[in-house]
Design a protein around this motif. Sequence first.
Motif, PDB file in Angstrom:
ATOM      1  N   HIS A  20     114.215  -4.729  91.011  1.00  0.00           N
ATOM      2  CA  HIS A  20     113.326  -3.562  90.947  1.00  0.00           C
ATOM      3  C   HIS A  20     112.378  -3.681  89.760  1.00  0.00           C
ATOM      4  CE1 HIS A  20     116.340  -0.786  93.298  1.00  0.00           C
ATOM      5  NE2 HIS A  20     115.784  -1.716  94.048  1.00  0.00           N
ATOM      6  N   LEU A  21     112.927  -4.075  88.619  1.00  0.00           N
ATOM      7  CA  LEU A  21     112.083  -4.249  87.431  1.00  0.00           C
ATOM      8  C   LEU A  21     111.048  -5.344  87.653  1.00  0.00           C
ATOM      9  CD1 LEU A  21     114.750  -4.046  84.573  1.00  0.00           C
ATOM     10  CD2 LEU A  21     112.888  -2.420  84.973  1.00  0.00           C
ATOM     11  N   LYS A  22     111.491  -6.423  88.277  1.00  0.00           N
ATOM     12  CA  LYS A  22     110.587  -7.541  88.545  1.00  0.00           C
ATOM     13  C   LYS A  22     109.460  -7.110  89.479  1.00  0.00           C
ATOM     14  CE  LYS A  22     110.890 -12.426  89.867  1.00  0.00           C
ATOM     15  NZ  LYS A  22     111.812 -13.479  90.381  1.00  0.00           N
ATOM     16  N   ASP A  23     109.817  -6.395  90.555  1.00  0.00           N
ATOM     17  CA  ASP A  23     108.808  -5.909  91.495  1.00  0.00           C
ATOM     18  C   ASP A  23     107.806  -4.997  90.796  1.00  0.00           C
ATOM     19  OD1 ASP A  23     110.148  -7.265  93.467  1.00  0.00           O
ATOM     20  OD2 ASP A  23     111.059  -5.490  94.381  1.00  0.00           O
ATOM     21  N   PHE A  24     108.308  -4.124  89.956  1.00  0.00           N
ATOM     22  CA  PHE A  24     107.468  -3.140  89.287  1.00  0.00           C
ATOM     23  C   PHE A  24     106.507  -3.800  88.304  1.00  0.00           C
ATOM     24  CE2 PHE A  24     106.675   0.139  86.022  1.00  0.00           C
ATOM     25  CZ  PHE A  24     106.266   1.196  86.822  1.00  0.00           C
ATOM     26  N   PHE A  25     107.009  -4.675  87.460  1.00  0.00           N
ATOM     27  CA  PHE A  25     106.183  -5.228  86.381  1.00  0.00           C
ATOM     28  C   PHE A  25     105.362  -6.452  86.795  1.00  0.00           C
ATOM     29  CE2 PHE A  25     109.057  -2.594  83.823  1.00  0.00           C
ATOM     30  CZ  PHE A  25     108.115  -1.942  83.035  1.00  0.00           C
ATOM     31  N   THR A  26     105.639  -7.012  87.973  1.00  0.00           N
ATOM     32  CA  THR A  26     104.820  -8.121  88.445  1.00  0.00           C
ATOM     33  C   THR A  26     103.368  -7.700  88.651  1.00  0.00           C
ATOM     34  OG1 THR A  26     106.673  -9.281  89.486  1.00  0.00           O
ATOM     35  CG2 THR A  26     104.507  -9.766  90.352  1.00  0.00           C
ATOM     36  N   PHE A  27     103.129  -6.411  88.897  1.00  0.00           N
ATOM     37  CA  PHE A  27     101.756  -5.918  89.028  1.00  0.00           C
ATOM     38  C   PHE A  27     100.955  -6.129  87.740  1.00  0.00           C
ATOM     39  CE2 PHE A  27     103.689  -3.684  92.546  1.00  0.00           C
ATOM     40  CZ  PHE A  27     102.682  -3.580  93.485  1.00  0.00           C
ATOM     41  N   CYS A  28     101.647  -6.252  86.610  1.00  0.00           N
ATOM     42  CA  CYS A  28     100.957  -6.415  85.324  1.00  0.00           C
ATOM     43  C   CYS A  28     100.513  -7.850  85.092  1.00  0.00           C
ATOM     44  CB  CYS A  28     101.875  -5.985  84.176  1.00  0.00           C
ATOM     45  SG  CYS A  28     102.402  -4.264  84.267  1.00  0.00           S
ATOM     46  N   GLY A  29     101.243  -8.804  85.631  1.00  0.00           N
ATOM     47  CA  GLY A  29     100.932 -10.203  85.413  1.00  0.00           C
ATOM     48  C   GLY A  29     102.181 -11.053  85.520  1.00  0.00           C
ATOM     49  N   ARG A  30     102.036 -12.324  85.226  1.00  0.00           N
ATOM     50  CA  ARG A  30     103.144 -13.257  85.373  1.00  0.00           C
ATOM     51  C   ARG A  30     104.274 -12.966  84.381  1.00  0.00           C
ATOM     52  NH1 ARG A  30     101.847 -17.937  88.352  1.00  0.00           N
ATOM     53  NH2 ARG A  30      99.640 -18.061  88.948  1.00  0.00           N
ATOM     54  N   GLY A  62     105.658   6.152  83.253  1.00  0.00           N
ATOM     55  CA  GLY A  62     105.636   5.974  84.698  1.00  0.00           C
ATOM     56  C   GLY A  62     107.018   6.209  85.286  1.00  0.00           C
ATOM     57  N   THR A  63     107.106   6.256  86.601  1.00  0.00           N
ATOM     58  CA  THR A  63     108.371   6.565  87.272  1.00  0.00           C
ATOM     59  C   THR A  63     108.868   5.365  88.059  1.00  0.00           C
ATOM     60  OG1 THR A  63     107.734   8.887  87.483  1.00  0.00           O
ATOM     61  CG2 THR A  63     109.528   8.118  88.886  1.00  0.00           C
ATOM     62  N   LEU A  64     110.112   4.982  87.828  1.00  0.00           N
ATOM     63  CA  LEU A  64     110.764   3.913  88.563  1.00  0.00           C
ATOM     64  C   LEU A  64     112.139   4.390  88.996  1.00  0.00           C
ATOM     65  CD1 LEU A  64     110.881   0.982  89.565  1.00  0.00           C
ATOM     66  CD2 LEU A  64     111.719   0.307  87.302  1.00  0.00           C
ATOM     67  N   ASP A  65     112.379   4.374  90.288  1.00  0.00           N
ATOM     68  CA  ASP A  65     113.649   4.833  90.857  1.00  0.00           C
ATOM     69  C   ASP A  65     113.991   6.246  90.392  1.00  0.00           C
ATOM     70  OD1 ASP A  65     113.979   2.414  92.202  1.00  0.00           O
ATOM     71  OD2 ASP A  65     115.045   1.501  90.521  1.00  0.00           O
ATOM     72  N   ALA A 105      95.595   1.430  90.528  1.00  0.00           N
ATOM     73  CA  ALA A 105      95.394   1.794  91.934  1.00  0.00           C
ATOM     74  C   ALA A 105      96.384   1.059  92.822  1.00  0.00           C
ATOM     75  CB  ALA A 105      93.958   1.492  92.355  1.00  0.00           C
ATOM     76  N   GLU A 106      96.682  -0.197  92.502  1.00  0.00           N
ATOM     77  CA  GLU A 106      97.664  -0.959  93.267  1.00  0.00           C
ATOM     78  C   GLU A 106      99.034  -0.282  93.211  1.00  0.00           C
ATOM     79  OE1 GLU A 106      97.958  -5.019  92.076  1.00  0.00           O
ATOM     80  OE2 GLU A 106      95.796  -5.362  92.175  1.00  0.00           O
ATOM     81  N   TYR A 107      99.421   0.161  92.016  1.00  0.00           N
ATOM     82  CA  TYR A 107     100.708   0.846  91.867  1.00  0.00           C
ATOM     83  C   TYR A 107     100.773   2.077  92.772  1.00  0.00           C
ATOM     84  CZ  TYR A 107     102.761  -1.689  87.901  1.00  0.00           C
ATOM     85  OH  TYR A 107     103.347  -2.637  87.099  1.00  0.00           O
ATOM     86  N   LEU A 108      99.741   2.904  92.714  1.00  0.00           N
ATOM     87  CA  LEU A 108      99.732   4.120  93.527  1.00  0.00           C
ATOM     88  C   LEU A 108      99.775   3.791  95.007  1.00  0.00           C
ATOM     89  CD1 LEU A 108      97.069   6.310  91.659  1.00  0.00           C
ATOM     90  CD2 LEU A 108      99.568   6.391  91.432  1.00  0.00           C
ATOM     91  N   ALA A 109      99.013   2.769  95.425  1.00  0.00           N
ATOM     92  CA  ALA A 109      98.966   2.391  96.831  1.00  0.00           C
ATOM     93  C   ALA A 109     100.325   1.897  97.321  1.00  0.00           C
ATOM     94  CB  ALA A 109      97.905   1.310  97.039  1.00  0.00           C
ATOM     95  N   LYS A 110     101.086   1.288  96.426  1.00  0.00           N
ATOM     96  CA  LYS A 110     102.409   0.781  96.778  1.00  0.00           C
ATOM     97  C   LYS A 110     103.444   1.887  96.826  1.00  0.00           C
ATOM     98  CE  LYS A 110     105.112  -2.782  97.608  1.00  0.00           C
ATOM     99  NZ  LYS A 110     104.997  -3.574  98.842  1.00  0.00           N
ATOM    100  N   GLY A 111     103.096   3.076  96.324  1.00  0.00           N
ATOM    101  CA  GLY A 111     104.006   4.218  96.386  1.00  0.00           C
ATOM    102  C   GLY A 111     104.663   4.577  95.074  1.00  0.00           C
ATOM    103  N   TYR A 112     104.353   3.844  94.004  1.00  0.00           N
ATOM    104  CA  TYR A 112     104.895   4.204  92.700  1.00  0.00           C
ATOM    105  C   TYR A 112     104.195   5.456  92.179  1.00  0.00           C
ATOM    106  CZ  TYR A 112     107.149  -0.381  92.480  1.00  0.00           C
ATOM    107  OH  TYR A 112     107.930  -1.485  92.738  1.00  0.00           O
ATOM    108  N   VAL A 113     104.882   6.186  91.326  1.00  0.00           N
ATOM    109  CA  VAL A 113     104.352   7.433  90.780  1.00  0.00           C
ATOM    110  C   VAL A 113     103.887   7.194  89.348  1.00  0.00           C
ATOM    111  CG1 VAL A 113     104.851   9.831  90.166  1.00  0.00           C
ATOM    112  CG2 VAL A 113     105.858   8.831  92.234  1.00  0.00           C
ATOM    113  N   LEU A 114     102.589   7.384  89.117  1.00  0.00           N
ATOM    114  CA  LEU A 114     102.012   7.313  87.776  1.00  0.00           C
ATOM    115  C   LEU A 114     101.278   8.612  87.512  1.00  0.00           C
ATOM    116  CD1 LEU A 114     100.418   3.711  87.799  1.00  0.00           C
ATOM    117  CD2 LEU A 114     102.709   4.374  87.012  1.00  0.00           C
ATOM    118  N   SER A 115     101.534   9.214  86.363  1.00  0.00           N
ATOM    119  CA  SER A 115     100.868  10.471  86.031  1.00  0.00           C
ATOM    120  C   SER A 115      99.399  10.217  85.725  1.00  0.00           C
ATOM    121  CB  SER A 115     101.531  11.122  84.812  1.00  0.00           C
ATOM    122  OG  SER A 115     101.253  10.366  83.639  1.00  0.00           O
ATOM    123  N   ASP A 116      98.620  11.281  85.745  1.00  0.00           N
ATOM    124  CA  ASP A 116      97.202  11.147  85.405  1.00  0.00           C
ATOM    125  C   ASP A 116      97.013  10.682  83.968  1.00  0.00           C
ATOM    126  OD1 ASP A 116      96.528  11.890  87.938  1.00  0.00           O
ATOM    127  OD2 ASP A 116      95.780  13.886  87.420  1.00  0.00           O
TER     128      ASP A 116
END
Length: 261
Positions: A20-30, A62-65, A105-116
């Motif tokens: 889960h952590l890997k999936d979440f933070f892979t959006f940031c980079g390698r 941000g929100t994870l699980d 935007a990628e995070y939001l599109a994937k369904g993760y919750v990020l506050s404004d």
Amino acid sequence: MTTTYPVVVSDIAPTTTADHLKDFFTFCGRISSIDYVQGNKTATVHFEKASAAKTALMLHGGTLDGSHISVTSEAVHPDEDPTTHESEHDGPIEQSDKPRAGIAAEYLAKGYVLSDHVLQRAIDLDNKNGISKRFLTYWNSLDNTLGTKLIGENQTLSGKVSQHYGTAVSQARAVDEQRGISRQASDYYSKAISSPFGHRVHAFYTSTSKQVFDIHEEARRIAESHKAAQGGAPAPGAPPASSGPGEGLPDPSTQAAPTVV
């Protein structure tokens, strides 16, 4: 010894796994590695690039699980000069080169919750650091190559759809029908830039002038593109879905940076 750029993630939910952590933070980079044992409330994520670590820090809150995570670092990760000369782009653009607002935007599109508040941090980082030279080179090359191929010599897709705001939609649709852009374009960016709303997409990815609303709007376009690829009907104005595998999202199994969002 290879240098890595760590961030500390705390307040992790008991149900969160290393994957889960890997999936979440892979959006940031390698990611180089993750130090974590499930059940612990804290983990350390090591990134290959400082820019990826700085992107991860913007996710604080941000929100994870279902848990609001804390993302911090004792080290001060250096800013990377966005004007640094890069050779002509000849491969997939890396996550860490993308505008932070685009990653949000990628995070939001994937369904993760990020506050404004998190989204505003992404905007502030883009305002502070600018858009990376590598990403702009990639974008301009894509714009010019597709424009020349599908419209005419020395033409750009972004120019075609943004010549006159009032007629942009009809122009883009006419060009698409005549040239088959939707069928010939191979990734999210090329399909989005050739859509009736291409001028908005172009401005979002190449300008630091944006608002939280713009991130939500781009997230909707990305989500609709994924939905269409899976057989659902796209919302009005959403770019056509990519025909490529996986829609270009970060692949945690390889940690290879995606071509597109």
